[in-house]
Scaffold this active site. Sequence first.
Site, short mmCIF file in Angstrom:
data_model
loop_
_atom_site.label_atom_id
_atom_site.label_comp_id
_atom_site.label_asym_id
_atom_site.label_seq_id
_atom_site.Cartn_x
_atom_site.Cartn_y
_atom_site.Cartn_z
CE LYS A 22 -1.62 1.38 4.17
NZ LYS A 22 -1.21 2.76 4.48
CG ASN A 23 2.28 2.65 3.47
OD1 ASN A 23 1.18 3.03 3.22
ND2 ASN A 23 2.73 2.41 4.65
CB CYS A 117 -4.74 10.93 11.84
SG CYS A 117 -3.27 10.08 11.76
NE ARG A 122 0.85 10.38 9.98
CZ ARG A 122 0.27 9.24 9.18
NH1 ARG A 122 -0.91 8.86 9.46
NH2 ARG A 122 0.92 8.80 8.42
CG ASP A 306 3.33 1.52 9.62
OD1 ASP A 306 3.22 2.40 10.22
OD2 ASP A 306 3.59 1.49 8.22
NE ARG A 398 -7.25 4.64 6.14
CZ ARG A 398 -6.61 5.04 7.22
NH1 ARG A 398 -6.84 5.28 8.24
NH2 ARG A 398 -5.19 5.66 6.62
C1 EPZ Z 1 4.49 6.95 6.10
O1 EPZ Z 1 3.71 8.02 6.69
C2 EPZ Z 1 3.58 5.68 6.27
N1 EPZ Z 1 2.51 6.15 5.24
C3 EPZ Z 1 3.24 5.19 7.55
O2 EPZ Z 1 2.25 4.10 7.37
C4 EPZ Z 1 4.29 4.75 8.42
O3 EPZ Z 1 3.98 4.85 9.64
C5 EPZ Z 1 5.32 6.15 8.65
O4 EPZ Z 1 5.57 6.41 6.96
C6 EPZ Z 1 6.74 5.76 9.06
O5 EPZ Z 1 7.22 4.73 8.47
C7 EPZ Z 1 2.61 5.98 3.92
O6 EPZ Z 1 3.67 5.76 3.49
C8 EPZ Z 1 1.22 6.48 3.35
P1 EPZ Z 1 6.84 10.17 8.15
P2 EPZ Z 1 4.37 9.42 6.70
O7 EPZ Z 1 6.66 11.33 7.44
O8 EPZ Z 1 4.93 9.38 5.39
C9 EPZ Z 1 7.14 13.63 11.59
C10 EPZ Z 1 0.50 2.88 7.84
O9 EPZ Z 1 -0.05 2.20 8.81
N2 EPZ Z 1 6.88 14.52 10.36
O10 EPZ Z 1 8.16 9.39 7.90
O11 EPZ Z 1 3.21 10.43 7.05
C11 EPZ Z 1 5.48 12.80 11.75
O12 EPZ Z 1 4.60 13.26 12.31
C12 EPZ Z 1 0.93 4.04 7.93
O13 EPZ Z 1 0.28 2.13 6.79
C13 EPZ Z 1 7.02 15.83 10.64
O14 EPZ Z 1 7.35 16.12 11.91
O15 EPZ Z 1 5.47 9.26 7.84
C14 EPZ Z 1 6.21 11.38 12.43
O16 EPZ Z 1 6.27 11.52 13.59
C15 EPZ Z 1 0.75 5.13 9.04
N3 EPZ Z 1 6.88 16.76 9.71
C16 EPZ Z 1 7.35 11.31 11.75
O17 EPZ Z 1 7.86 12.31 11.37
C17 EPZ Z 1 6.63 16.43 8.46
O18 EPZ Z 1 6.52 17.17 7.76
C18 EPZ Z 1 7.43 10.22 10.70
O19 EPZ Z 1 6.61 10.39 9.84
C19 EPZ Z 1 6.45 15.03 8.18
C20 EPZ Z 1 6.45 14.00 9.21
#
Ligand code: EPZ
Length: 419
Positions: A22-23, A117, A122, A306, A398
Amino acid sequence: MDRLIVRGGRALEGTVDIAGAKNAALPLIAASLLSEQPLTLANVPAVTDVTTLLSLMESYGVGVSRDAAHQVTLDAGSAINAEAHYDVVRRARATILVLGPLLARFGAARVSLPGGCAIGARPIDLHLKALIALGAEVTVDGGYIVARAPNGLKGSRIVLSSPSVGATATAMMAATRARGETEILNAAREPEIADLAAGLSAMGARIEGAGTHRIMLSGDQPFRRATHELIPDRIEAGTYAAAAAITGGRLELIGARLEHLSAECQVLETAGVRIFPTDRGLMVERTGKLSAVDITTEPFPGFHTDLQAQFMAMMSIAEGAALVRETIFENRFMHVPELMRLGADLTLQGTTVLVRGVSRLRGAPVMATDLRASVCLILAGLVAEGETVVNRVYHLDRGYEDLARKLVRCGADIVRVQG
Ligand code: EPZ
């Protein structure tokens, strides 16, 4: 709202076909907006996050056709620039991934701020900083991100303050249409990022270093018609590995790759689970006892956030005590009170949960709160005595294709009840 009724006590045995990731699918679907040429994606999972993003693509005038099971062709040749509304963005946060491609292709984009969320606030500041580094002007107006680059984006050096997966994807996609070279430092190293690079390269982009902390892109290469097969879903594979482990069963995960799950397999092996590659994927089996193992979530190649909830369910019936520490999302413990309803002995303190293994869990009605929390409750239900009713299973749909059916095929007693 559908619910799942799980009757525990059966060791799972059989094979599970692991769907496409999915991701990996989501950023590549968004990336189709970059090109005037069609992009065919194979191994696309049938999950609702994908469906939501595909309908958003249609609202941009992208032709979306399902050529075969799990194969989708996206033709953005006559795409138009439009607004990504809050009611779509809030349904699947990954819709934020259209921001970079729209801006790069049309010189402007207006996308709703996603908001928080269940698993945390996020923010998307790193996505925006990456686009600003490429020359965009970004403002927030009435809950919408408004990004402009009337003269196009310009290649640059982007230093991410943390290796965000989404921000790395946004930067990569936008940089493919920027003039000149882009260097992304402290990039996410997740396999889904390497897969995005492979898909973008098939489309004509020139990218090096994906899968490392430094990604280099040469922008403004001509796009071409492309086909790309998505990698298998390592989270789905890790979830079924946990299902084999928690039930004391034996599952062959068809398509799963050891190199995507090395930290998780290490935890499983320390816990007493056997894992070995087969010519079709991975075999996971447990015959002896399950021992508690500490877990700390980290960016790849560390233990994946995850899979934290699923492994916590497993640790809740292991011998001994384990500390589960979450370092990626600040609020990813919504499953803790629900697991406790099933009899798990958990103490939550800040970002750590102390899991004291219990000899048995007991079925109860529980509430799914997010995608991975829902599946962890199902895993717990598979070993709980009696009946576990998991409400709000739309969260599961989802990200898991056919979960109940796949588990039933391996001997689980699960019924989905509608309404
Ligand atoms: C991706 O989310 C995945 N989603 C998530 O999968 C996964 O948990 C996550 O990466 C971590 O591996 C998709 O790929 C669609 P991040 P993403 O940006 O890209 C902070 C699932 O269950 N952050 O690496 O949103 C953020 O809040 C899901 O399939 C900022 O502060 O994750 C988090 O604490 C849920 N500012 C951390 O970084 C930003 O601009 C990591 O988030 C972006 C992120």
